[in-house]
Structure formats: structure tokens, C-alpha cells
Scaffold this motif. Structure first.
Motif: not given
Length: 123
Positions: A8, A68, A53-54, A43-44, A46, A66, A41
């Protein structure tokens, strides 16, 4: 049972294209050296949580997104061998100061799955 590395990190929105170029280089290198899968990926959904949290985990700033990512291997032993080859691969040698993310805020680790449910193969 397989083995998974998870990552992350926070990437500056201004450097997202540079990060994508790096990821598009890294993924095939991981696969070439034996990773079964490699996924990145953006972040969409987050949200910044009140406690955890992320974004909090990587101290994401307002101008960062972010990311991942994960890689899957046959086993921990396979992961260790693949990782050694990846880290020695000259295609991924880079100056950390030029990276499109702050490596000090990246979270990463290896995980041993205890459940693996896969999509059935269609006939």
C-alpha cells in the motif's frame, strides 16, 4: 497453498503516469521471475477514516492517491527466490529519490493465505 506480498502506498496525482510506467515495467519482471500474479490498483473508494484507513496508513496528502498492489507466488520459498531475482534485476534498478512515490510511507509484507476460493473454470 500460495503466498502473497501486499503493498500500500501513496502516489502524487501529478506523478501517477510515472508510477503507471514503473508498474507496467515491474509487473512483467515479477511474472518473468516466477510470480503467479501481479496486480496494481488505484484507490477509487478509499475514504479518509477517523481512526484507521488506507490513506491514514500511508499518510496520504490531499494531492496523493492510494495504490494497493499484490503479487502471488506458489509458496513462501518461491516468493523468497522470486524476490531475490526481482531485486537483482537491472531493469528495476532506480534511484529512490527519483521514484514517483515516497518509499518511506509504503507498507508491505508477506502473507500466508488460510482460505483460497477461486472462480470456477467455465466449460
Amino acid at each position: 497453498m500460495s503466498y502473497v506480498d501486499g503493498f500500500v502506498l501513496a502516489v502524487s496525482k501529478a506523478k501517477l503516469d510515472d508510477y503507471k510506467k514503473l508498474a507496467n515495467l515491474a509487473g512483467p519482471v515479477w511474472r518473468e521471475h516466477g510470480a503467479l500474479a501481479y496486480v496494481e490498483c488505484i484507490g477509487d473508494d478509499v475514504p479518509y477514516g477517523e481512526v484507521t484507513s488506507f490513506p491514514r496508513a500511508v499518510q496520504a496528502k490531499d494531492d496523493e492517491i492510494v495504490v494497493f498492489a499484490w503479487a502471488v507466488y506458489e509458496s513462501r520459498e518461491s516468493r523468497d527466490a522470486v524476490m531475490a531475482k526481482v531485486m537483482a534485476d537491472p531493469r528495476l534498478k532506480a534511484d529512490w529519490a527519483d521514484m514517483p512515490f515516497d518509499g518511506k510511507r509504503m507498507i508491505f509484507g508477506g502473507f500466508k493465505p488460510f482460505i483460497e476460493l477461486e472462480q470456477p473454470v467455465a466449460d
